[in-house]
Design an enzyme around this catalytic site. Structure first.
Site, PDB file in Angstrom:
ATOM      1  CE  LYS A 144       4.215   6.811  10.503  1.00  0.00           C
ATOM      2  NZ  LYS A 144       3.837   5.629  10.702  1.00  0.00           N
ATOM      3  CG  HIS A 176       2.909   6.108   2.023  1.00  0.00           C
ATOM      4  ND1 HIS A 176       4.118   6.444   2.504  1.00  0.00           N
ATOM      5  CD2 HIS A 176       2.574   5.225   2.963  1.00  0.00           C
ATOM      6  CE1 HIS A 176       4.371   6.124   3.583  1.00  0.00           C
ATOM      7  NE2 HIS A 176       3.536   4.980   4.129  1.00  0.00           N
ATOM      8  CD  GLU A 177       6.616  10.928  -2.920  1.00  0.00           C
ATOM      9  OE1 GLU A 177       6.232  10.277  -3.863  1.00  0.00           O
ATOM     10  OE2 GLU A 177       7.927  11.302  -3.216  1.00  0.00           O
ATOM     11  CD  GLN A 189       9.916  -1.435  11.519  1.00  0.00           C
ATOM     12  OE1 GLN A 189       8.925  -1.923  11.723  1.00  0.00           O
ATOM     13  NE2 GLN A 189       9.906  -0.715  10.252  1.00  0.00           N
ATOM     14  CE1 TYR A 249      -4.289   0.494  -0.473  1.00  0.00           C
ATOM     15  CE2 TYR A 249      -3.860   2.724   0.869  1.00  0.00           C
ATOM     16  CZ  TYR A 249      -4.645   1.958   0.150  1.00  0.00           C
ATOM     17  OH  TYR A 249      -5.696   2.319  -0.495  1.00  0.00           O
ATOM     18  CB  SER A 287      -0.234   1.763   4.718  1.00  0.00           C
ATOM     19  OG  SER A 287       1.219   1.752   4.107  1.00  0.00           O
ATOM     20  NE  ARG A 288      -1.755  -0.478  11.224  1.00  0.00           N
ATOM     21  CZ  ARG A 288      -0.573  -1.102  11.403  1.00  0.00           C
ATOM     22  NH1 ARG A 288       0.406  -0.362  11.274  1.00  0.00           N
ATOM     23  NH2 ARG A 288      -0.652  -2.452  11.515  1.00  0.00           N
ATOM     24  CG  HIS A 342       6.180   2.726   1.408  1.00  0.00           C
ATOM     25  ND1 HIS A 342       4.729   2.938   1.470  1.00  0.00           N
ATOM     26  CD2 HIS A 342       6.454   1.943   2.649  1.00  0.00           C
ATOM     27  CE1 HIS A 342       4.303   2.299   2.714  1.00  0.00           C
ATOM     28  NE2 HIS A 342       5.205   1.811   3.345  1.00  0.00           N
TER      29      HIS A 342
HETATM   30  P1  AMP Z   1       5.476  -0.346   6.237  1.00  0.00           P
HETATM   31  O1  AMP Z   1       5.084  -0.590   4.910  1.00  0.00           O
HETATM   32  O2  AMP Z   1       4.508   0.473   7.010  1.00  0.00           O
HETATM   33  O3  AMP Z   1       5.827  -1.331   6.974  1.00  0.00           O
HETATM   34  O4  AMP Z   1       6.949   0.629   6.138  1.00  0.00           O
HETATM   35  C1  AMP Z   1       7.857  -0.035   5.377  1.00  0.00           C
HETATM   36  C2  AMP Z   1       9.178   1.135   5.561  1.00  0.00           C
HETATM   37  O5  AMP Z   1       8.736   2.494   5.192  1.00  0.00           O
HETATM   38  C3  AMP Z   1       9.662   1.026   6.913  1.00  0.00           C
HETATM   39  O6  AMP Z   1      10.927   1.283   7.018  1.00  0.00           O
HETATM   40  C4  AMP Z   1       8.928   2.548   7.208  1.00  0.00           C
HETATM   41  O7  AMP Z   1       9.395   2.769   8.619  1.00  0.00           O
HETATM   42  C5  AMP Z   1       8.957   3.217   6.223  1.00  0.00           C
HETATM   43  N1  AMP Z   1       7.886   4.481   6.214  1.00  0.00           N
HETATM   44  C6  AMP Z   1       6.509   4.230   6.485  1.00  0.00           C
HETATM   45  N2  AMP Z   1       5.855   5.328   6.376  1.00  0.00           N
HETATM   46  C7  AMP Z   1       6.970   6.367   6.176  1.00  0.00           C
HETATM   47  C8  AMP Z   1       7.040   7.825   6.426  1.00  0.00           C
HETATM   48  N3  AMP Z   1       5.963   8.529   6.314  1.00  0.00           N
HETATM   49  N4  AMP Z   1       8.301   8.239   6.063  1.00  0.00           N
HETATM   50  C9  AMP Z   1       9.528   7.870   5.659  1.00  0.00           C
HETATM   51  N5  AMP Z   1       9.589   6.334   5.899  1.00  0.00           N
HETATM   52  C10 AMP Z   1       8.398   5.505   6.081  1.00  0.00           C
END
Ligand code: AMP
Length: 289
Positions: A149, A34-35, A153, A32, A186-187, A37
Site C-alpha cells: 500500500k 485494521h485488517e 516506503q 489504529y 487508518s486515515r 495491518h
Molecule cells: P501505518 O500504520 O499506516 O504506518 O502502516 C503500517 C504498515 O502497514 C505499513 O507497512 C503499511 O504499508 C501497512 N499497511 C497499511 N495499510 C495497508 C493495507 N491496506 N494493506 C497492506 N498493508 C497495509
C-alpha cells in the site's frame, strides 16, 4: 501478549527469544490497526516464531501542516486486535524515549525520496527511514513485513537495508482492500459518509488503467490520461498519478512489472494507492477474502 514500552526491555526480550533459537518477525505500524495491518502480522507469523508489532506515531515523518496531532489513536482497541491475532509482543514506545532530543542524525533516502510522495511531503521519507532504522536497532528482527500500500516506503526501506547492510529480511505484502476496492488505511476513518464514494476514484482509476493496458494500450501518457479522467471525479483533488518501475522511475511504456501509483485528496483526507499492472487490483486480498 506481552506489552513493552521501554527500548532496553524490548531489545532484551528479542535477544532472549533469539538466544533460545527463535526467529523474530516485526511489523512496524502507527496503530489504529485494521485488517491490512493484521494481514502483515499473519505474514510475519508464517515466517517467524515470535512476532513484535510496534505502535508509534512518528512525529518525524509528519510535516508541520500535516495530521500528527489528529492522527487516530486507540491503544485499547489495538491491544485487543493484536492479542486476538496472535501477536507475541506489542511495543509501544513513548515519543520521549524514541527521541530524547531532536535527532541530528537522520537516514536520508536521496533522490528516490524526493519524488511522488516525497515531492508532496518534503522530509517525510527521511522521517520514515530514521524511525524504521531505530526500530530495527531496538527490536533486532530477523524479518520485517511492510505493506505494498505504501509502495514508495517499502521500496526505500528495502534500499536502506541493502545500502546499510541491516541484517533483516524485508517482506512486502499486498494491499488489503474493502470489497469495493478502497485500500484499507487508518486515515479512512477521516472520511465522511459523503466522501466514501468519491474515495473509490483512486482504485477505479487504477482499474481503468489496468483494463486499458490489458486491452493493448502501453503508452504511459495515454494510460495516465485515462486514469486521470476517472480520478478527477467530483469531490476528488488529484495529486499525482504516474507509471513507474521498481526503482520509482517514470516509464514511457507499461509492462507487467509497471506500478501505477496514485495520490489524491478527498475532502481533507489524503489517500494513496497503487497497483502492479501484471497482478491487478483484483488480485489483492479483500477484508473478507
Ligand atoms: P501505518 O500504520 O499506516 O504506518 O502502516 C503500517 C504498515 O502497514 C505499513 O507497512 C503499511 O504499508 C501497512 N499497511 C497499511 N495499510 C495497508 C493495507 N491496506 N494493506 C497492506 N498493508 C497495509
Amino acid at each position: 501478549m506481552l506489552e513493552l514500552s521501554g527500548l532496553t526491555e524490548m531489545r532484551a526480550w528479542s535477544r532472549a527469544q533469539k538466544a533460545r533459537g527463535a526467529r523474530i518477525g516485526f511489523v512496524p505500524t502507527m496503530g489504529y490497526l485494521h485488517e491490512g495491518h493484521l494481514r502483515l502480522v499473519d505474514r510475519a507469523k508464517a515466517r517467524a516464531d515470535g512476532v513484535v508489532v510496534s505502535i508509534f506515531v512518528n512525529p518525524l515523518q509528519f510535516g508541520p501542516s500535516e495530521d500528527f496531532a489528529a492522527y487516530p489513536r486507540d491503544l485499547a482497541r489495538d491491544r485487543t486486535l493484536a492479542r486476538e491475532r496472535g501477536v507475541d509482543c506489542l511495543f509501544t514506545p513513548e515519543t520521549k524515549a524514541m527521541y530524547p532530543a531532536d535527532p541530528v542524525t537522520r537516514v536520508a533516502p536521496g533522490g528516490m525520496g524526493d519524488v511522488l510522495e516525497g515531492a508532496i511531503r518534503p522530509g517525510h521519507f527521511a522521517g520514515v527511514l530514521t524511525v524504521v532504522a531505530k526500530l530495527f536497532h531496538v527490536v533486532e528482527p530477523d524479518v520485517a513485513v511492510f505493506g505494498r500500500k505504501d509502495f514508495q516506503q517499502a521500496t526505500l526501506v528495502r534500499r536502506m537495508v541493502a545500502d546499510l547492510d541491516v541484517p533483516v529480511e524485508i517482506v512486502v505484502a499486498p494491499t488489503t482492500r474493502e470489497l469495493d476496492g478502497l485500500a484499507l488505511s487508518s486515515r479512512n476513518t477521516y472520511l465522511t459518509a459523503d466522501e466514501r464514494r468519491p474515495a473509490l476514484a483512486l482504485s477505479r482509476a487504477l482499474r481503468a488503467i489496468e483494463q486499458a493496458w490489458r486491452g493493448g494500450e502501453a503508452a504511459a501518457e495515454t494510460l495516465t490520461r485515462r486514469g486521470m479522467e476517472i480520478l478527477a471525479a467530483p469531490g476528488v483533488t488529484p495529486e499525482y498519478l504516474a507509471l513507474v518501475d521498481e526503482a520509482l522511475q517514470p516509464v514511457p511504456r507499461a509492462n507487467a512489472k509497471t506500478i501505477v501509483v496514485v495520490a489524491a485528496r478527498v475532502g481533507s483526507t489524503r489517500l494513496i494507492d497503487n497497483v502492479v499492472l501484471g497482478e491487478g487490483v483484483g488480485a489483492d486480498p479483500t477484508v473478507r477474502a
